[in-house]
Enzyme design. Structure first.
Site, mmCIF file in Angstrom:
data_model
loop_
_atom_site.group_PDB
_atom_site.id
_atom_site.type_symbol
_atom_site.label_atom_id
_atom_site.label_comp_id
_atom_site.label_asym_id
_atom_site.label_seq_id
_atom_site.Cartn_x
_atom_site.Cartn_y
_atom_site.Cartn_z
ATOM 1 N N TRP A 131 -15.036 3.782 -7.427
ATOM 2 C CA TRP A 131 -15.287 2.651 -6.320
ATOM 3 C C TRP A 131 -14.128 2.088 -6.136
ATOM 4 C CZ3 TRP A 131 -19.129 -0.887 -9.526
ATOM 5 C CH2 TRP A 131 -19.170 -2.271 -9.350
ATOM 6 N N ASP A 132 -14.669 2.440 -4.983
ATOM 7 C CA ASP A 132 -13.645 1.707 -4.066
ATOM 8 C C ASP A 132 -13.594 0.392 -3.139
ATOM 9 O OD1 ASP A 132 -11.120 2.425 -2.827
ATOM 10 O OD2 ASP A 132 -11.676 3.851 -1.242
ATOM 11 N N MET A 133 -12.808 -0.039 -2.847
ATOM 12 C CA MET A 133 -12.293 -1.938 -1.813
ATOM 13 C C MET A 133 -11.071 -1.660 -1.333
ATOM 14 S SD MET A 133 -11.242 -5.065 -2.053
ATOM 15 C CE MET A 133 -9.905 -4.846 -3.273
ATOM 16 N N ASP A 137 -3.052 5.189 -3.511
ATOM 17 C CA ASP A 137 -3.960 5.958 -2.144
ATOM 18 C C ASP A 137 -2.667 7.577 -1.788
ATOM 19 O OD1 ASP A 137 -6.267 5.666 -1.528
ATOM 20 O OD2 ASP A 137 -5.791 3.946 -0.300
ATOM 21 N N CYS A 176 -11.165 1.653 -7.593
ATOM 22 C CA CYS A 176 -10.073 2.380 -6.547
ATOM 23 C C CYS A 176 -9.904 0.678 -5.826
ATOM 24 C CB CYS A 176 -10.442 3.439 -5.882
ATOM 25 S SG CYS A 176 -9.373 3.708 -4.557
ATOM 26 N N ASP A 233 -16.122 9.484 0.732
ATOM 27 C CA ASP A 233 -16.586 8.341 1.630
ATOM 28 C C ASP A 233 -17.513 9.484 2.849
ATOM 29 O OD1 ASP A 233 -17.092 6.742 3.668
ATOM 30 O OD2 ASP A 233 -15.534 5.914 3.859
ATOM 31 N N TRP A 269 0.741 -1.333 0.219
ATOM 32 C CA TRP A 269 0.157 0.229 -0.082
ATOM 33 C C TRP A 269 0.867 1.564 -0.466
ATOM 34 C CZ3 TRP A 269 -0.186 4.036 3.706
ATOM 35 C CH2 TRP A 269 -1.475 4.871 3.469
ATOM 36 N N ARG A 291 -9.587 -2.587 8.161
ATOM 37 C CA ARG A 291 -10.539 -1.527 8.694
ATOM 38 C C ARG A 291 -11.400 -1.372 8.972
ATOM 39 N NH1 ARG A 291 -10.387 2.307 3.273
ATOM 40 N NH2 ARG A 291 -10.685 4.190 4.927
#
Length: 739
Positions: free
Chosen positions: A478-480, A549, A527, A368, A200, A444
């Site tokens: 579109w996050d994951m 990120d 994303c 978000d 990450w 998370r």
């Protein structure tokens, strides 16, 4: 572009102006690999390339013939257990416990164009004249399983697309537990293995190692392609560079667990395999059932790594990405996440958007925190209804206010996840992926919805479609944000639990397909906590992706540079963020943040209201520059000139199709003390043209490519003029226009 078949010698020759790919039906009716490289003239037989030798301790296929051993021959579709001890392309478990197969040739077909792959993303043609496809049919007579090997040759790029479709024509069910998309046996091992790995916030860093006996591989078992390894590798000759030499790129059009490996045997043959990771994978094939592997794309270049990359860029930008946004320059956006995080009201958002509009930004994106009880990252995921305490008029009302000020509106979703503190989880706790009797690990504070279940995908589709259908939404991020653990599906029987990870990805693709078809005007950006699913599979649905990120400009040099080996610039989401940076706390000049982000889709990740008047004017100039040149930056021919993995300097450039305009980015990480004079050798220009550089000096294209562009700055000596001083994290853009 041509596909030949010589019946007398059993030879297939696939060729275009870039390469020849030659395979042959072996004496035991399996397929052998003869050649992949620079194009050669066709002839009836290339049998001299079928090298066989009598070697002690090697098992041989035919009684009394000590020369034909599957251990020694280069193969096209190998299986394990009948003489070949290397890793196979296929493995099938049968009811008696055996996994031995012998896939023998039964026929072929040559078709114009390229077939779609059911339920999977893949490259495509808009005209059947663009490509030809070879279908080779093999069958294992004992099990009755048929394998259809697909090879697509493109006219305009040095790419070969490959996949396999299995059909069980036997009477008994079997278990497919290895189903690679491609296998390629190369005659030697004098290659460097290039992988793009990290974690990450430092995704797709370039790593180079020479091949050695044994196996080198990259893979993912996380349920997605991952931050850690990209489903893309290169084999290049040791002397190959950006502009010269031989390189082969291997890319998997898939977003789930993958394996890409090179196995070097004791005689120096290199076997390249790529496909779904066999670990923890199995697929039940009942009588009459079929299974389609994802597509692997192989690019051959004898003109260095830049040519290889440009070939992937051309193919993926124009014949993998789809929709109305494929060919359109992307809007300049501002995202509120780093400006507000969860702390916002509708009026606060409108204030940020209004300032951005005044400076020239074209789209406002709400990230978000807008739904359910989402006041932090512990609640609300799965409840896709606007929180009235924050947005009294809902998404529809906010979108209308943004529209009235003349801006487009975009919205963040994380549709694959759920919090335990949500109405969705309270109503359907079994929809979260979990193994009975086992602890549920979280990431998370969230859990993964079981997208292998159609009712789950249907529910999320209805929730998203209700918002997109009622509000003026032009963009979806579109996050994951977490990997899959405790992989198990409550609706599958025990013998099908090995299908969960792949069925999840099929469910994801189904949701993307339905939404992109229902809302074709929406620009989707994929994303996955940044770059955890930056892969060709999602490029088919979302023509751009959030590259990482990490928005720090210096770190982005390596991330974007590594990404460019396979992925087009138009696919890279790149934003200017605040300084100090929110991930690294590094302070960098606004100029450099903009100069890095412009080699991408470009936007801002900050509250522009907090900038000084001088900084706001600089933003105005950045946006003005981007609007003038974004089509060139996003769709021009891209060249890597200096690598951030090799020194203090990085340089990239893009060139227009007519070669009359080019933009060069030049970046210095740390200032030097009395450093050397510097220049960078440009590429892709017309040697017969003269170019004006930033509106002043004029140099010939031949000079700029062979002598170089002088980039020396004040760090090369003692600078007496403060207006000419350079600094750490410095950068410059050069605009070249033909006279």
């Amino acid at each position: 572009m041509q596909i030949y078949f010589e019946e007398k010698t059993g030879t297939f020759h696939l060729t275009n102006s870039f390469y020849s790919y030659i395979i042959k039906i072996l004496p035991n009716q399996q397929l052998g690999q003869l050649y992949f490289g620079k194009p050669v003239r066709h002839k009836e037989s290339f049998d001299y390339l079928l090298e066989m030798a009598s070697r002690s301790m090697s098992p041989c296929v035919f009684e009394g013939n000590g020369f034909f051993s599957l251990e020694q021959v280069k193969q096209e579709f190998p299986s394990y257990g009948t003489g070949d001890y290397r890793h196979p392309a296929v493995r099938i478990q049968q009811s008696n416990g055996s996994a031995i197969t012998e896939f023998a040739y039964t026929g072929y077909e040559i078709t114009s164009g390229k077939p779609a792959l059911e339920g999977l993303p893949a490259t495509y043609c808009e005209d059947d004249k663009e490509a030809m496809t070879l279908h080779v049919f093999l069958k294992d007579q004992l099990t009755g399983v048929k394998a259809e090997l697909l090879y697509t040759v493109f006219e305009a790029v040095p790419a070969l697309a490959r996949s396999v479709r299995y059909t069980n024509e036997g009477e008994q069910a079997v278990l497919l537990d290895t189903a690679m998309s491609m296998n390629l046996d190369l005659p030697d091992s004098d290659y460097e293995f290039v992988q793009f790995s990290g974690a990450w916030a430092r995704e797709r860093f370039e790593h180079v190692n020479h091949l050695r006996p044994g196996i080198q591989s990259v893979e993912s078992l996380r349920g997605h392609s991952s931050h850690h390894h990209n489903p893309f590798i290169i084999l290049k000759r040791p002397d190959a560079g950006e502009q010269t030499g031989e390189a082969l790129g291997f890319s998997l059009v898939y977003s789930g667990n993958f394996l890409a490996q090179a196995e070097v045997d004791n005689w120096g043959v290199t076997r390249v395999s790529m496909g779904i990771n066999p670990y923890n994978f199995s697929w039940q094939l009942k009588s009459g059932d079929s299974f389609q592997t994802p597509e692997a794309v192989v690019v051959y270049s004898d003109r260095g790594l830049n040519h290889m990359s440009q070939s992937f860029h051309k193919l993926y930008a124009k014949r993998l990405a789809r929709g109305v946004w494929r060919d359109k320059a992307r809007p300049i956006l501002i995202n509120n996440w780093e400006a507000t995080y969860f702390d916002f009201t509708e009026d606060k958002l409108v204030g940020i958007a209004s300032q951005a509009k005044d400076l020239g930004v074209e789209m406002f994106v709400l990230d978000d925190g807008w739904f359910g009880q989402r006041v932090n990252d512990k609640a609300g995921l799965g409840d896709w209804v606007a929180n009235p305490d924050r947005l009294a008029n809902g998404i529809t009302g906010l979108a209308e206010r943004i529209d009235q000020m003349g801006m487009l509106f975009g919205l963040w979703f994380e549709p694959e996840m759920v919090n335990k503190d949500s109405d969705l989880y309270r109503a359907h706790p079994d929809w979260a992926i979990q193994t009975p009797g086992r602890n549920m690990t979280h990431g998370r504070n969230q859990y993964v919805l079981d997208f292998s279940r159609k009712e789950v995908v249907d529910y999320i589709y209805d929730a998203m479609a209700a918002i997109l259908g009622n509000a003026k939404v032009s963009y979806v991020k579109w996050d994951m944000n977490r990997s899959i653990t405790e992989a198990f599906s409550a609706v599958l029987p025990a013998e099908q639990q090995g299908e969960v990870m792949h069925r999840y990805i099929l469910g994801l693709y189904d949701l993307y397909e339905r939404l992109t078809q229902a809302f074709p005007h929406v620009l989707f950006e994929s994303c996955a906590s940044g770059g955890a699913r930056f892969d060709p599979g999602l490029l088919y649905y979302a023509p751009q992706a959030w590259t990482s990120d990490c928005t720090d400009a210096v770190q982005r040099l390596k991330i974007q540079h590594g990404s460019s080996f396979c992925y087009p610039i138009s696919s890279m989401g790149a934003h200017v963020s605040m300084s100090p940076n929110h991930q690294l706390f590094r302070s960098t000049p606004l100029k450099t943040r903009g100069n890095v982000a412009c080699f991408g889709t470009f936007g801002y990740e900050m509250d522009l209201q907090l900038l000084s008047d001088e900084e706001k004017q600089e933003v105005v100039e950045q946006i003005k520059f981007m609007k003038e040149y974004r089509e060139l930056l996003q769709f021009g021919t891209f060249y890597r000139l200096l690598s951030p993995f090799e020194g203090n300097f990085t340089s990239w450039m893009v060139v227009s199709e007519d070669k009359k305009t080019a933009i060069v980015g030049y970046y210095k990480v740390l200032n030097e003390v009395n450093g050397p004079f510097t220049r960078v050798f440009l590429a892709g220009l017309d040697p017969e043209l003269d170019y004006q550089i930033n509106g002043s000096a004029v140099q010939g294209g031949d000079e700029l490519m062979n002598i170089g562009l002088i980039t020396t700055d004040s760090s090369a000596g003692e600078c007496k003029d403060k207006n000419l001083q350079s600094c750490d994290f410095d950068s410059r853009l050069y605009v070249l226009k033909a006279k």
